[in-house]
Design a protein around this motif. Structure first.
Motif, PDB file in Angstrom:
ATOM      1  N   GLU A 166     -23.633 -15.478  44.164  1.00  0.00           N
ATOM      2  CA  GLU A 166     -24.141 -14.446  44.510  1.00  0.00           C
ATOM      3  C   GLU A 166     -23.559 -13.975  45.885  1.00  0.00           C
ATOM      4  O   GLU A 166     -24.220 -14.496  46.771  1.00  0.00           O
ATOM      5  CB  GLU A 166     -25.718 -14.362  44.398  1.00  0.00           C
ATOM      6  N   PRO A 167     -22.804 -12.863  45.958  1.00  0.00           N
ATOM      7  CA  PRO A 167     -22.246 -12.431  47.437  1.00  0.00           C
ATOM      8  C   PRO A 167     -23.467 -11.878  48.162  1.00  0.00           C
ATOM      9  O   PRO A 167     -24.615 -11.572  47.779  1.00  0.00           O
ATOM     10  CB  PRO A 167     -21.649 -11.005  47.007  1.00  0.00           C
ATOM     11  N   ALA A 168     -23.389 -12.416  49.453  1.00  0.00           N
ATOM     12  CA  ALA A 168     -24.286 -12.185  50.450  1.00  0.00           C
ATOM     13  C   ALA A 168     -24.801 -10.752  50.582  1.00  0.00           C
ATOM     14  O   ALA A 168     -26.020 -10.315  51.174  1.00  0.00           O
ATOM     15  CB  ALA A 168     -24.061 -13.001  51.879  1.00  0.00           C
ATOM     16  N   GLN A 169     -23.544  -9.940  50.467  1.00  0.00           N
ATOM     17  CA  GLN A 169     -23.522  -8.453  50.654  1.00  0.00           C
ATOM     18  C   GLN A 169     -24.203  -7.704  49.353  1.00  0.00           C
ATOM     19  O   GLN A 169     -23.858  -6.445  49.391  1.00  0.00           O
ATOM     20  CB  GLN A 169     -22.252  -8.019  51.173  1.00  0.00           C
ATOM     21  N   ALA A 170     -24.553  -8.457  48.464  1.00  0.00           N
ATOM     22  CA  ALA A 170     -24.554  -7.666  47.073  1.00  0.00           C
ATOM     23  C   ALA A 170     -25.786  -6.444  47.187  1.00  0.00           C
ATOM     24  O   ALA A 170     -25.540  -5.544  46.601  1.00  0.00           O
ATOM     25  CB  ALA A 170     -25.109  -8.836  46.391  1.00  0.00           C
ATOM     26  N   ARG A 171     -26.742  -6.668  47.927  1.00  0.00           N
ATOM     27  CA  ARG A 171     -27.835  -5.887  48.236  1.00  0.00           C
ATOM     28  C   ARG A 171     -27.272  -4.755  48.943  1.00  0.00           C
ATOM     29  O   ARG A 171     -27.640  -3.454  48.504  1.00  0.00           O
ATOM     30  CB  ARG A 171     -28.927  -6.421  48.873  1.00  0.00           C
ATOM     31  N   ARG A 172     -26.274  -4.967  50.059  1.00  0.00           N
ATOM     32  CA  ARG A 172     -26.079  -3.705  50.773  1.00  0.00           C
ATOM     33  C   ARG A 172     -25.018  -2.782  49.840  1.00  0.00           C
ATOM     34  O   ARG A 172     -25.007  -1.792  49.457  1.00  0.00           O
ATOM     35  CB  ARG A 172     -25.181  -4.188  51.805  1.00  0.00           C
ATOM     36  N   TRP A 173     -24.154  -3.604  48.841  1.00  0.00           N
ATOM     37  CA  TRP A 173     -23.099  -2.893  47.927  1.00  0.00           C
ATOM     38  C   TRP A 173     -24.401  -1.988  47.017  1.00  0.00           C
ATOM     39  O   TRP A 173     -23.758  -1.024  46.652  1.00  0.00           O
ATOM     40  CB  TRP A 173     -22.476  -4.039  47.345  1.00  0.00           C
ATOM     41  N   ASN A 174     -25.120  -2.774  46.509  1.00  0.00           N
ATOM     42  CA  ASN A 174     -26.198  -2.104  45.456  1.00  0.00           C
ATOM     43  C   ASN A 174     -26.567  -0.856  46.083  1.00  0.00           C
ATOM     44  O   ASN A 174     -26.458   0.418  45.138  1.00  0.00           O
ATOM     45  CB  ASN A 174     -27.079  -2.980  45.140  1.00  0.00           C
ATOM     46  N   LEU A 175     -27.119  -0.614  47.174  1.00  0.00           N
ATOM     47  CA  LEU A 175     -27.948   0.113  47.883  1.00  0.00           C
ATOM     48  C   LEU A 175     -26.830   1.788  48.103  1.00  0.00           C
ATOM     49  O   LEU A 175     -27.159   2.728  47.544  1.00  0.00           O
ATOM     50  CB  LEU A 175     -28.479  -0.080  49.409  1.00  0.00           C
ATOM     51  N   ILE A 176     -25.610   1.256  48.412  1.00  0.00           N
ATOM     52  CA  ILE A 176     -24.463   2.071  48.560  1.00  0.00           C
ATOM     53  C   ILE A 176     -24.085   2.909  47.329  1.00  0.00           C
ATOM     54  O   ILE A 176     -24.075   4.030  47.441  1.00  0.00           O
ATOM     55  CB  ILE A 176     -23.366   1.511  49.391  1.00  0.00           C
ATOM     56  N   ALA A 177     -23.888   1.958  46.341  1.00  0.00           N
ATOM     57  CA  ALA A 177     -23.734   2.482  44.937  1.00  0.00           C
ATOM     58  C   ALA A 177     -24.572   3.363  44.437  1.00  0.00           C
ATOM     59  O   ALA A 177     -24.272   4.556  44.004  1.00  0.00           O
ATOM     60  CB  ALA A 177     -23.043   1.295  44.107  1.00  0.00           C
ATOM     61  N   VAL A 178     -25.798   2.831  44.433  1.00  0.00           N
ATOM     62  CA  VAL A 178     -26.934   3.759  43.982  1.00  0.00           C
ATOM     63  C   VAL A 178     -26.796   4.980  44.818  1.00  0.00           C
ATOM     64  O   VAL A 178     -27.157   6.027  44.081  1.00  0.00           O
ATOM     65  CB  VAL A 178     -28.040   3.123  43.810  1.00  0.00           C
ATOM     66  N   ALA A 179     -26.926   5.031  45.806  1.00  0.00           N
ATOM     67  CA  ALA A 179     -27.171   6.156  46.892  1.00  0.00           C
ATOM     68  C   ALA A 179     -26.071   7.195  46.400  1.00  0.00           C
ATOM     69  O   ALA A 179     -26.159   8.301  46.354  1.00  0.00           O
ATOM     70  CB  ALA A 179     -27.355   5.816  48.232  1.00  0.00           C
ATOM     71  N   VAL A 180     -24.767   6.830  46.616  1.00  0.00           N
ATOM     72  CA  VAL A 180     -23.644   7.641  46.467  1.00  0.00           C
ATOM     73  C   VAL A 180     -23.506   8.291  44.922  1.00  0.00           C
ATOM     74  O   VAL A 180     -23.381   9.330  44.739  1.00  0.00           O
ATOM     75  CB  VAL A 180     -22.346   6.882  46.759  1.00  0.00           C
ATOM     76  N   PHE A 181     -23.361   7.234  44.086  1.00  0.00           N
ATOM     77  CA  PHE A 181     -23.338   7.706  42.721  1.00  0.00           C
ATOM     78  C   PHE A 181     -24.649   8.662  42.151  1.00  0.00           C
ATOM     79  O   PHE A 181     -24.482   9.528  41.650  1.00  0.00           O
ATOM     80  CB  PHE A 181     -23.120   6.576  41.696  1.00  0.00           C
ATOM     81  N   TRP A 234     -17.693 -11.438  36.838  1.00  0.00           N
ATOM     82  CA  TRP A 234     -18.498 -12.993  36.384  1.00  0.00           C
ATOM     83  C   TRP A 234     -17.532 -13.590  35.977  1.00  0.00           C
ATOM     84  O   TRP A 234     -17.321 -14.980  36.150  1.00  0.00           O
ATOM     85  CB  TRP A 234     -19.386 -12.314  35.377  1.00  0.00           C
ATOM     86  N   SER A 235     -16.551 -13.385  34.873  1.00  0.00           N
ATOM     87  CA  SER A 235     -15.768 -14.283  34.140  1.00  0.00           C
ATOM     88  C   SER A 235     -14.346 -14.526  34.940  1.00  0.00           C
ATOM     89  O   SER A 235     -13.911 -15.527  34.783  1.00  0.00           O
ATOM     90  CB  SER A 235     -15.293 -13.511  32.862  1.00  0.00           C
ATOM     91  N   VAL A 236     -13.926 -13.588  35.871  1.00  0.00           N
ATOM     92  CA  VAL A 236     -12.697 -13.876  36.508  1.00  0.00           C
ATOM     93  C   VAL A 236     -13.005 -14.448  38.018  1.00  0.00           C
ATOM     94  O   VAL A 236     -12.340 -15.362  38.652  1.00  0.00           O
ATOM     95  CB  VAL A 236     -11.836 -12.577  36.491  1.00  0.00           C
ATOM     96  N   GLN A 237     -13.763 -13.587  38.767  1.00  0.00           N
ATOM     97  CA  GLN A 237     -14.171 -13.837  40.153  1.00  0.00           C
ATOM     98  C   GLN A 237     -15.267 -14.774  40.206  1.00  0.00           C
ATOM     99  O   GLN A 237     -15.568 -15.206  41.557  1.00  0.00           O
ATOM    100  CB  GLN A 237     -14.469 -12.774  40.905  1.00  0.00           C
ATOM    101  N   HIS A 238     -15.821 -15.329  39.332  1.00  0.00           N
ATOM    102  CA  HIS A 238     -17.270 -16.207  39.328  1.00  0.00           C
ATOM    103  C   HIS A 238     -18.383 -15.611  40.207  1.00  0.00           C
ATOM    104  O   HIS A 238     -19.059 -16.357  40.979  1.00  0.00           O
ATOM    105  CB  HIS A 238     -16.657 -17.502  39.935  1.00  0.00           C
ATOM    106  N   LEU A 239     -18.382 -14.413  40.164  1.00  0.00           N
ATOM    107  CA  LEU A 239     -19.238 -13.559  41.048  1.00  0.00           C
ATOM    108  C   LEU A 239     -20.654 -13.219  39.948  1.00  0.00           C
ATOM    109  O   LEU A 239     -20.348 -12.733  38.965  1.00  0.00           O
ATOM    110  CB  LEU A 239     -18.791 -12.267  41.631  1.00  0.00           C
ATOM    111  N   SER A 240     -21.775 -13.330  40.501  1.00  0.00           N
ATOM    112  CA  SER A 240     -23.102 -13.087  39.704  1.00  0.00           C
ATOM    113  C   SER A 240     -23.569 -11.875  40.497  1.00  0.00           C
ATOM    114  O   SER A 240     -23.965 -11.971  41.652  1.00  0.00           O
ATOM    115  CB  SER A 240     -24.079 -14.268  39.737  1.00  0.00           C
ATOM    116  N   LEU A 241     -23.212 -10.586  40.090  1.00  0.00           N
ATOM    117  CA  LEU A 241     -24.125  -9.290  40.640  1.00  0.00           C
ATOM    118  C   LEU A 241     -25.098  -9.005  40.001  1.00  0.00           C
ATOM    119  O   LEU A 241     -25.815  -9.631  39.074  1.00  0.00           O
ATOM    120  CB  LEU A 241     -22.875  -8.278  40.546  1.00  0.00           C
ATOM    121  N   ALA A 242     -25.801  -7.854  40.381  1.00  0.00           N
ATOM    122  CA  ALA A 242     -26.982  -7.614  39.926  1.00  0.00           C
ATOM    123  C   ALA A 242     -26.982  -5.983  39.557  1.00  0.00           C
ATOM    124  O   ALA A 242     -27.395  -5.169  40.505  1.00  0.00           O
ATOM    125  CB  ALA A 242     -28.138  -7.791  40.809  1.00  0.00           C
ATOM    126  N   PRO A 243     -26.296  -5.634  38.695  1.00  0.00           N
ATOM    127  CA  PRO A 243     -26.215  -4.242  38.402  1.00  0.00           C
ATOM    128  C   PRO A 243     -27.093  -3.269  37.592  1.00  0.00           C
ATOM    129  O   PRO A 243     -27.069  -2.247  37.277  1.00  0.00           O
ATOM    130  CB  PRO A 243     -24.904  -4.227  37.364  1.00  0.00           C
TER     131      PRO A 243
END
Length: 738
Positions: A363-378, A413-422
């Protein structure tokens, strides 16, 4: 301000409130359970879709299963049995290492050696012969020592657990720690801090190669998706069972915790645990996401087969072995994303496989920050654009963004082995679309209009008003409910119709059906349909009604009373008087809009509905106005009923009791209840073949208050005297026609 401007501002206000609430969750100010649950469900879906297939031949589970318990006995086993199991794994099968998902915290008592020692110190202290004999047999009865010797025959890893909280005890001996934990905070890692432990006997721990804790960490919903690799105790870091087994089996040294950036060039996880070429991304609590594989990913070999030398050597040689339990009584079953009852030992096996493969997601350490920006902008862009978009464009853009978000998440998930919270972004996109499209449609007057249009033809106007207050609760979609249904029919309607002109017949039916419909609606019933002169109605839908059976019976009785008042009016207009039969039954029914693509109707279907129709037909046979089923009677304790018969109706093999509804007990004359009791007594005599007693009571009743019902049974008694029923007759009368 124009109506369009007001609508835009209203939609924008609703959208911004929704966005702010969602951003508060993403920012960590509070938690919305449903958002966390959606993220967890999406995680579980990705795990099941993309998990590793096939059997991992490197790890084998030696299973304390039901077969082993049957052959060896209940758990826990004597330590000599576990010693034999361990010795065979190394000496006969040549395994690489053995890990125990078991803790040996207390001395073995099964050999009886402690009792013999107590005797030597007590009652037999002066018996030299007993002391010499005890010295000779004691080594063979020291099962703990035998297990300790077995542990020394190869790389072995004992299991133990850490406790948390002030009540945690300290039992047994811990293995040597991996390293001090004081440097991990600087690397962004803060392991769970334990306050106690349940570990193994010192004599066993000193002989084992290592030990690892088998604590797992359930998520908020009780599902195990992650496991600690490190736990801190008294300032020292200790390793998990899976980690210690890999170290022991591969002969690796102590692991290192690498800070973000040291582990991989583009790594944004808090840190990674490095173990001689093996890397495992850690979260901020030194946990890893368990990389669950497909079902049957590991070979399970019953422990009894290993103990008795029956296990296939080719499946064990050179493997990492985990000894654990799947027998239900031992209670080592956990809830995981892949199963509701998952063996705890297999969780550790999956972590072992993930460490060996390097397949653990992170899980990326910056996942929450990315989420916050994406939700706010979109979210802000959509909130400003959607009020002006046509429904088609709004749906297309929202669907495209949702698909893009899901696609990128699956790719990560499948290529970068990242677990995001979308989930937050998905909810923002879908929620804004739904809010904007439904504003002014569902929230305003359309709700009442829709309910009126859907149900106005079925239920009374006052119920439509009640439903309009909460329209979301009501739907025409099919449902299964406990309900009551009523059928009524005019007796000898064919004769009536033949004596009237078509116009007169229509007028008479309109007067009759209007009067009966009013009675149904006054008792909160739903008119299903008119079948010629017949009426079908039900209670319990679309509005829930806990007293549906009572309302149905009272309606049937009220219809009979209304008919008595209506007949003089019919006769005054030159029409014949009318008699009706009413059948009422209660049971589970399917209710909803049913039919074809050409015509639909809100109706009920079920065996209980068919029985109500049969009961209506039987009213003519017995000469009574209202017949009810057993379930209806049971649901109406304040209404008096008279048992009429036990019958098998056409289409049903099981007999049913049928009852005549008499009225509310509080309103009935005592004489009516006594007559009902006398008839039921005669019915009991009839069903017991006491013909004389039944006939005597029935004739007396027929003299006092003549009824067609009494004649029915007198005719049956006369018939059975001439032609006695068979020996297995159960008193049930079978009808072969509807």
């Amino acid at each position: 301000m124009t109506q369009r401007s007001r609508r835009f501002l209203g939609q924008l206000a609703v959208s911004l409130v929704f966005l702010l609430l969602l951003l508060g969750h993403v920012g960590g100010l509070y938690n919305f359970y449903f958002v966390e649950k959606l993220d967890a469900s999406l995680y579980d879906l990705k795990l099941r879709l993309f998990r590793e297939q096939g059997v991992d031949d490197r790890v084998v589970i030696v299973d304390i299963d039901e077969k082993s318990l049957r052959e060896i006995g209940r758990w826990p086993w004597p330590r000599k049995v576990t010693a034999q199991l361990t010795e065979n794994l190394f000496e006969q099968y040549g395994v690489a290492a053995v890990g125990f998902d078991i803790v040996f915290a207390e001395p073995d008592q099964s050999s009886g050696l402690p009792v013999l020692k107590d005797l030597a110190r007590g009652p037999l202290a002066g018996e030299a012969g007993f002391a010499r004999l005890l010295d000779r047999v004691a080594p063979g009865l020291d099962y703990d020592a035998r297990l300790a010797n077995a542990l020394g025959k190869g790389p072995t890893v004992l299991g133990y657990y850490f406790g948390f909280g002030p009540a945690a005890g300290r039992v047994g001996a811990l293995p040597p720690p991996l390293s001090p934990c004081n440097q991990l905070a600087a690397q962004g890692v803060r392991p769970l801090v334990a306050s106690g432990h349940g570990a193994n006997l010192p004599g066993l721990q000193v002989k084992a190669s290592d030990a690892g804790f088998f604590n797992v960490q359930p998520d908020f919903d009780g599902v195990i998706r992650r496991q600690p690799l490190l736990i801190e105790y008294q300032g020292q870091c200790y390793g998990a069972l899976a980690l210690s087994l890999v170290r022991a089996g591969l002969g690796l040294g102590a692991p290192q915790v690498l800070a973000a950036g040291e582990a991989r060039a583009l790594s944004t996880s808090p840190a990674s645990l490095a173990l001689d070429g093996i890397q495992a991304p850690l979260d901020e609590n030194a946990m890893v996401l368990v990389p669950y594989r497909t079902e049957r990913a590991y070979r399970y070999i019953p422990a009894t087969d290993v103990i008795h030398g029956r296990a296939p050597a080719a499946e064990l040689e050179g493997r990492l072995v985990l000894i654990g339990a799947t027998a239900p009584g031992i209670m080592d079953l956990r809830v995981t994303p892949t199963a509701k009852a998952f063996p705890g030992v297999e969780i550790h096996a999956n972590v072992v496989s993930g460490l060996l493969d390097g397949s653990i997601k992170w899980e990326p350490a910056q996942a929450r920050r990315w989420n916050l920006i994406a939700v706010a902008v979109f979210g802000l862009v959509l909130a400003l654009w959607l009020p002006f978009a046509t429904p088609v464009w709004a749906a297309a853009v929202a669907a495209g963004l949702l698909a893009l978000t899901i696609g990128l998440d699956f790719y990560a998930w499948s290529v970068q082995h990242l677990s995001l919270a979308p989930a937050s972004l998905l909810l923002a996109l879908a929620g804004l679309f739904i809010l904007n499209m439904s504003y002014g449609f569902f929230v305003e007057a359309r709700a009442k209009h829709l309910i009126t249009r859907l149900f106005g033809q079925y239920v009374p106007p006052e119920l439509v008003e009640e439903m309009a207050k909460d329209p979301a609760r009501y739907s025409l979609r099919g449902q299964s409910r406990e309900m009551t249904v009523l059928f009524s029919d005019i007796r000898d309607f064919t004769s009536i119709s033949e004596g009237l002109e078509a116009a007169e017949l229509a007028d008479m039916l309109n007067v009759y059906l209007s009067a009966m419909t009013r009675v149904v609606q006054e008792h909160r019933g739903t008119i299903d349909k008119y079948i010629g002169d017949a009426i079908m109605a039900f209670w319990g839908a679309p509005l829930s009604n806990e007293r549906h059976a009572r309302d149905g019976v009272l309606t049937a009785l009220a219809m009979q009373r209304e008919l008595a008042a209506l007949n003089p009016q019919l006769e005054a207009r030159g029409w014949p008087p009318v008699k009706i039969g009413v059948g009422v039954n209660t049971g589970r029914m399917s209710v909803g809009n049913m039919g074809s693509e050409f015509r639909m109707a809100y109706t009920v279907m079920a065996d209980a509905v068919n029985l109500a129709s049969r009961l209506e037909g039987l009213t003519k046979q017995y000469g009574v106005g209202v017949l009810c089923g057993e379930a209806t009677r049971a649901a109406c304790p304040d209404i008096a009923f008279r048992l009429i018969d036990r019958v098998r109706v056409k289409g049903k093999a099981q007999p049913v009791a049928i009852y005549q509804a008499l009225g509310l007990k509080a309103e009935l004359d005592a004489a009516v209840l006594r007559l009902a009791e006398r008839f039921e007594s005669a019915l009991a005599d009839y069903q017991a073949r006491r013909w004389d007693a039944a006939e005597s009571t029935l004739r007396a009743l027929n003299t006092e208050t003549p009824e067609p019902l009494y004649g029915v049974y007198l005719e049956r008694i006369e018939h059975f005297r001439r032609e006695p029923p068979p020996a297995d007759w159960d008193g049930v009368f079978t009808y072969t026609t509807k």
